[in-house]
Design an enzyme around this catalytic site. Sequence first.
Site, PDB file in Angstrom:
ATOM      1  N   GLU A  22     -37.662 -64.137 -25.980  1.00  0.00           N
ATOM      2  CA  GLU A  22     -37.666 -65.589 -25.847  1.00  0.00           C
ATOM      3  C   GLU A  22     -39.080 -66.130 -25.722  1.00  0.00           C
ATOM      4  OE1 GLU A  22     -35.068 -66.627 -22.522  1.00  0.00           O
ATOM      5  OE2 GLU A  22     -33.827 -64.913 -23.081  1.00  0.00           O
ATOM      6  N   CYS A  42     -44.877 -70.537 -23.498  1.00  0.00           N
ATOM      7  CA  CYS A  42     -44.699 -69.340 -22.668  1.00  0.00           C
ATOM      8  C   CYS A  42     -44.191 -68.236 -23.592  1.00  0.00           C
ATOM      9  CB  CYS A  42     -43.676 -69.708 -21.596  1.00  0.00           C
ATOM     10  SG  CYS A  42     -43.158 -68.355 -20.588  1.00  0.00           S
ATOM     11  N   CYS A  83     -37.873 -55.521 -19.385  1.00  0.00           N
ATOM     12  CA  CYS A  83     -39.005 -55.232 -18.495  1.00  0.00           C
ATOM     13  C   CYS A  83     -38.610 -54.103 -17.559  1.00  0.00           C
ATOM     14  CB  CYS A  83     -39.373 -56.477 -17.683  1.00  0.00           C
ATOM     15  SG  CYS A  83     -40.779 -56.217 -16.575  1.00  0.00           S
ATOM     16  N   CYS A 138     -37.467 -66.968 -18.308  1.00  0.00           N
ATOM     17  CA  CYS A 138     -37.365 -66.244 -19.569  1.00  0.00           C
ATOM     18  C   CYS A 138     -36.504 -65.009 -19.379  1.00  0.00           C
ATOM     19  CB  CYS A 138     -38.754 -65.881 -20.071  1.00  0.00           C
ATOM     20  SG  CYS A 138     -39.200 -66.899 -21.460  1.00  0.00           S
TER      21      CYS A 138
HETATM   22  N1  SAH Z   1     -43.915 -59.978 -15.827  1.00  0.00           N
HETATM   23  C1  SAH Z   1     -44.887 -60.956 -15.571  1.00  0.00           C
HETATM   24  C2  SAH Z   1     -44.847 -62.131 -16.516  1.00  0.00           C
HETATM   25  C3  SAH Z   1     -43.496 -62.649 -16.875  1.00  0.00           C
HETATM   26  S1  SAH Z   1     -42.512 -63.351 -15.584  1.00  0.00           S
HETATM   27  C4  SAH Z   1     -44.826 -61.413 -14.139  1.00  0.00           C
HETATM   28  O1  SAH Z   1     -43.860 -61.114 -13.469  1.00  0.00           O
HETATM   29  O2  SAH Z   1     -45.771 -62.046 -13.708  1.00  0.00           O
HETATM   30  C5  SAH Z   1     -43.283 -64.936 -15.399  1.00  0.00           C
HETATM   31  C6  SAH Z   1     -43.005 -65.605 -14.085  1.00  0.00           C
HETATM   32  O3  SAH Z   1     -41.625 -66.068 -14.005  1.00  0.00           O
HETATM   33  C7  SAH Z   1     -43.221 -64.688 -12.907  1.00  0.00           C
HETATM   34  O4  SAH Z   1     -44.003 -65.292 -11.910  1.00  0.00           O
HETATM   35  C8  SAH Z   1     -41.814 -64.441 -12.453  1.00  0.00           C
HETATM   36  O5  SAH Z   1     -41.763 -64.008 -11.156  1.00  0.00           O
HETATM   37  C9  SAH Z   1     -41.154 -65.786 -12.723  1.00  0.00           C
HETATM   38  N2  SAH Z   1     -39.687 -65.744 -12.654  1.00  0.00           N
HETATM   39  C10 SAH Z   1     -38.858 -64.753 -13.033  1.00  0.00           C
HETATM   40  N3  SAH Z   1     -37.575 -65.064 -12.740  1.00  0.00           N
HETATM   41  C11 SAH Z   1     -37.587 -66.282 -12.168  1.00  0.00           C
HETATM   42  C12 SAH Z   1     -36.576 -67.131 -11.621  1.00  0.00           C
HETATM   43  N4  SAH Z   1     -35.307 -66.767 -11.616  1.00  0.00           N
HETATM   44  N5  SAH Z   1     -36.948 -68.327 -11.108  1.00  0.00           N
HETATM   45  C13 SAH Z   1     -38.254 -68.711 -11.119  1.00  0.00           C
HETATM   46  N6  SAH Z   1     -39.254 -67.940 -11.613  1.00  0.00           N
HETATM   47  C14 SAH Z   1     -38.928 -66.730 -12.112  1.00  0.00           C
HETATM   48 FE1  SF4 Z   2     -40.619 -58.118 -15.249  1.00  0.00          FE
HETATM   49 FE2  SF4 Z   2     -39.301 -60.335 -14.609  1.00  0.00          FE
HETATM   50 FE3  SF4 Z   2     -40.540 -58.968 -12.711  1.00  0.00          FE
HETATM   51 FE4  SF4 Z   2     -41.995 -60.323 -14.540  1.00  0.00          FE
HETATM   52  S1  SF4 Z   2     -40.607 -61.191 -13.011  1.00  0.00           S
HETATM   53  S2  SF4 Z   2     -42.335 -58.211 -13.805  1.00  0.00           S
HETATM   54  S3  SF4 Z   2     -40.666 -60.059 -16.346  1.00  0.00           S
HETATM   55  S4  SF4 Z   2     -38.814 -58.215 -13.951  1.00  0.00           S
END
Ligand code: SAH
Ligand code: SF4
Length: 420
Positions: free
Chosen positions: A114, A133, A140, A364
């Site tokens: 996505e 984004c 992951c 995402c």
């Molecule tokens: N894996 C990397 C980048 C992708 S996730 C990371 O974790 O930083 C990008 C952001 O979305 C991260 O800060 C993650 O914690 C947040 N995120 C994931 N699931 C979420 C949710 N359900 N509500 C709000 N933010 C979320």
């Molecule tokens: Fe992976 Fe989601 Fe954790 Fe980012 S927030 S490290 S995408 S599992």
Amino acid sequence: MSKSTSAARPAADARTVPSDRDLRPGIGGLGTDETAALVAALGEPAFRARQVADAAWRSTAADWDEVTTLALPLRAALAERVRFDTVAPTTLALSDDGTTEKALHVLSDGRLVESVLMHYPAGAGRRERNTLCISSQAGCAVGCPFCATGELGFERDLEVAEIVDQARLASRRLAAVGRHLTNIVFMGMGEPLLNLDAVLGAAAALTDPARFGMGARHLTISSSGVVPAIERLTRLRPQWTLAISLHAARDPLRDLLVPLNRRWPVGEVVAAARAYAEETGRRVSYEYVMIDGINDTLVDADAVVRLLRGSGAHVNCIPMNPVAHTPWRASSPDRITAFATRLAAGGIGVTVRRNRGQEVGAACGQLAAEQAGEPPAPTVARRRERLVAESTAALRGERSVSPAPAGLDPASRARPPGSR
Ligand code: SAH
Ligand code: SF4
């Protein structure tokens, strides 16, 4: 509201489609020299390389057959060797009155990833922003329990072109309405620092004036804290923004919320991020997903202050997007305000963000997770029970006894389970 850029709809279940990959490279993953070599190998004069690059990076063409600046036989020869777009077909879904556009891409082996395009209108001395984004992996390995991508598990790393093409596609869509992409954030599916070589290749393409041409300062890489990769990044001294997914400042709770913490504890992550800030002169930002009753107390806020004090870092508080399979929900606006006020009082820069595109699954991975289908009800119930038990233990201050997620080292991914 949804529309599709292609007649083909994404496969109903990414795991049941053929796993053959299209081995032709994507034009978005080729450097200027490689494009020149390709054109030369086809017996074309050197100036055609420029035309091919213009078609790839500057035109609104979506495929080779739309590149009318090139003769038909050359288009056919190129199409045989190189893919124009590695993330088509794509389905688009709009939300937030059309200001958030979520794209679900089908890769050549049927994997789903996505990207989300967010439009922020100009106002109060700010220029209009169009932020994309993007995803760096399908699934992951880190497995944060509040994240829809973590729920999917690791599928595979994206190639350079598959990362870059998310931006090329969004850029073409924006160009069609007279806009352009202003910012790119690696905050989609996957952990960018666990696919660092491809992410570095993509960042090089995205910031190369002869290719995508975005200013390095408009690029943000978000990581859940892969310390050796942050150190490698620091040595390269990029001008990108580094965002760290903090979510908890105390190890027992972060062991649960960001399982990578069992391998690289939060103190080491913040030390590596501070070194990045010192070397690059770029302020690091920290993401903090606000989960009701779990990580949103004033004790948590004080722990964040102690951890980040004096680092010049900035914290973004984001209400948790609802994700199936967790017993948790977002903190209330009052609790978020109290938390943010405490950080500010402790001298930490803080912004409260609202999450975009909730109705199309803004975190995402949610669309892809939906496509993969609901796990059976007993599995969901067990998972919720486990999270309640583990969060209760974490809030008592107990460190996790579970191992760090498997598959953190690229070499180990190829080994059969149980061989380590
Ligand atoms: N894996 C990397 C980048 C992708 S996730 C990371 O974790 O930083 C990008 C952001 O979305 C991260 O800060 C993650 O914690 C947040 N995120 C994931 N699931 C979420 C949710 N359900 N509500 C709000 N933010 C979320
Ligand atoms: Fe992976 Fe989601 Fe954790 Fe980012 S927030 S490290 S995408 S599992």
